[in-house]
Structures are given as C-alpha cells and as structure tokens.
Scaffold this active site. Sequence first.
Site, mmCIF file in Angstrom:
data_model
loop_
_atom_site.group_PDB
_atom_site.id
_atom_site.type_symbol
_atom_site.label_atom_id
_atom_site.label_comp_id
_atom_site.label_asym_id
_atom_site.label_seq_id
_atom_site.Cartn_x
_atom_site.Cartn_y
_atom_site.Cartn_z
ATOM 1 N N HIS A 274 0.794 -1.336 -0.054
ATOM 2 C CA HIS A 274 -0.005 0.021 -0.089
ATOM 3 C C HIS A 274 0.813 1.332 0.040
ATOM 4 C CE1 HIS A 274 -3.054 -2.696 0.990
ATOM 5 N NE2 HIS A 274 -3.119 -2.843 2.123
ATOM 6 N N ASP A 325 -4.945 -9.568 0.022
ATOM 7 C CA ASP A 325 -5.069 -8.499 1.225
ATOM 8 C C ASP A 325 -6.223 -8.928 2.202
ATOM 9 O OD1 ASP A 325 -4.802 -6.492 3.171
ATOM 10 O OD2 ASP A 325 -4.942 -4.802 1.891
#
Length: 458
Positions: A274, A325
Amino acid sequence: MAEGGVSCVMQPLWHATAAGLGQNAPMHAHDALAWTPAGWQRTAVAGATAADWIVPGIPNLHSHAFQRAMAGLAERQTNPEDSFWTWRETMYRFAARFDPDTLHAVASQLYAEMLEAGYSTVCEFHYLHHAPDGTPYADPAAMSRALMQAARDTGIRLTLLPVLYMTGGFDGRALGERQRRFGHDVDAYLRLFDLLHAGQGDTLRVGCAFHSLRAVPAEAMQAVLAALPADAPLHIHIAEQVGEVQDCLALRGARPVEWLLANAPVDARWTLVHATHLTDAETVGIARSGATVAICPTTEANLGDGLFPLHAYLDAGGAFGIGSDSQISVSPVEELRWLEYGQRLATRHRNIAVRADSTSVGETLLRGTLASGAHASGFAIGTLAPDACADRIVLDADAPQFAGMQPGDAVDRWIFSGNRNLVREVHVDGERVVAEGRHRDRERIAARYRRAMQLLFA
Ligand code: ZN
C-alpha cells in the site's frame, strides 16, 4: 524440492532473469505452449503436453488469511464518515474471535481458493499471534503453525511473515485493548522469528513484516533488522492512509516512504505494501531502491484508500506485484484488471500500464507481477526456467474465451474477458493440486470451513 531434485529456494544474490527459458532451444511440436517474458514459446515442460498453455504460478504478495471470513461483512454504513478507520474497528472485533483451529480452517479454505484462482505462492502478513486478551498461547507460535498447516494441507507455497506490532500510533502509545493479541517486544519477536525460521523447508520461507511505521518505533526496527538473517524478505504497510502520512510528518518529520528510504537499508529484499500516497520523489525513490510495491487494487478500492501512481512508477522502472489482502476478492485476474482500470478511470485514457517492450496491457501486468515474486517471497518463482520452482498454471485452452485466438492474445483474453475462471490446473513444487479447476481437497476443506464459520458467528 523442484523437479530434478534442485531446491528452488532463492539464493541471496539470485535475480529474476528476463529470459525465463532457453531462447535458443529447438522447438518441437509436442512441446507445451509456455508463457515467458518474451511471449509464448513452444518448449519442453516436464509433465506437460502440446495441448497445454502454461503460465508460471502467480505470487500473491499480501494476505491476511483470517479476513477471508469477514469478506462482505463490512459493507453496511456505521457512520456517514465511514473509512478505513471505521472498517478497522469491525475487523478488530472480528479478529478477536479466532483461535488456532478456526484460523486453520479459514486459511485452508482461502488457500484452496487462491490455488484454484492461479495463485501458487502466498506471502502471509500475520499478526494474530496471541489469545484475544494478549496472553501468549502455551506454544507462542500456535497461530503461525495453524497457517503453516493450512499451507501444507492445501499445497500452496508459503512465505510466512510474522508481524512486529508494538505501538498504537506514531506517538508510541500502548496497544489498545483489541490490538493486544498482535503485540511483541523485540526480544519476544525475535524468539518467535527464530522458532519459525528453523522450520523453513522446500515450500516454506519465513520473512519479517513490520506492521507499519506507526506500530514499530525506529529503534525497534533497527534492532530487528540487525538480528535477522541477511536473506529474509522484509515487508511493511507503508502509506495506505492520508492520516498516517500526516502523523508521520508531524512526529518523524518526514512522510512514511521518505522516512523509510532515509532511515532503513531499503533494497530488493523489501516489499512496500500500500505505497498509495506518494510524492513524485518518493515514487522515484522506491523504484530506484529496487524494492517491490505490493498493490492490492480490490482491497484498496473496497477500503477507499486511494490510487497508486502506477504510470509514474512504471516510468521510473519500479517493481510491483499484487495481493489479495483483505480477501474481498481472491483472483489475480481481478487484481490485475483493476490495477489498470483504476488508472483509466483517473486519467480518462486507455492502456496505461504498457511499456516500450509490449503493447499488450495484460502481458505487461503479468510480466511485472511474475518478476517481483522472487524477491518478495524468497523463492525462485515467477519463471518456468528449469532451476526455478516447479510451479505452474495450465489455462483452459478449450474455454470459449480462447476460441479462434492467436496465442499472443491469450493473456489479454484471460485478464480482460470476464469472470469465468480460466485456470484448469495448478502445480506447486511439481505436484498437481488443482485439476479441472477444482482443488484436490475442495469438499473436505469447505466442510471444515463451514463448521469454523458456525463457531465464529455463534
Ligand atoms: Zn495488509
């Protein structure tokens, strides 16, 4: 062990080569059609036939297995200002329900789904270490072992990343009540790491994850880096939220990526998860460091994180991979498609990811995703080369999506023609774990998952 009895564990100086297969080898009609960074080639692949279209297994660079059980359950408004931070409260409440047995059942279901979708390696970013009140289990690695068992049961290649999680914010505050089961001090963390690292095998590597800069003080990061083996992959959540960028600026005097590049030896061992909120200098800085960025397009969209500056990063030569994720989607196809679509929506242009070496968006995305897998996972994956791990996908060449098509279009067809799963077989470490699109143990794993879900939601 890879076919031929050669271990495919990556050596510290190993680098993914652009030419995965012997380009000058003679072609034979009975050879399989194999995807290489240079395109499709006829080549001999052990155990494959002329009818097979083969692609290296896809690495999944970022996973929180337990979140598979809450996928789709955070989609009700709790607050008009709902954001990542309100989602996190839901996630914490849910995380508190797990024990090693339920984690094993949920991870097994998830890993079987990953294999069916074409992921052959998973990097598991694991922070549910202790009992819900923060007390370590009698075996301090009990939750890690549940994940390792799930990987063994399903046959997926696992890079386990025990997470160091120490503080509740950049100001060094103690962990909140619901974060206690995530926490270690440096010594306890290194004991856990050593315990797990001693169990490494042909399909298990152990790396280190720093949860984030807000959860790991600078001195602790330095102490852990000094103690780790030189070849351990290193992962970190880096700049997912604007709020954490602002806090980092206020308390460390620099933005998260800026701080990390200036204060840690960031190189190809590192995977930055991220890296959403970047300045131009940070974008170029990551690319030059050799680190990989793990982009999780469906989760980042689901959480309203923001959009990674893909075009500028690729222009700078940056390495990237994808992750499932939060498991709201378990599909490399959907991650790659949305990696491109996000850019199209933001720029009102098409075919953003292509570079000078190919006009195909799908091939460019696949090439990048495969090339980063070795450094991020610590395994020699991402190619079909004879000395690499024997991990491969066989696409369903008989599917209507591929009818009448030239091989050069196959990857774009695979990624951009809908949602039918076109993965027919998956082989990991030379063993077929998915046949006719189904994991070899699908029913038993699903039955155990249903029982675990009853317990989790009782
Ligand atoms: Zn994450």
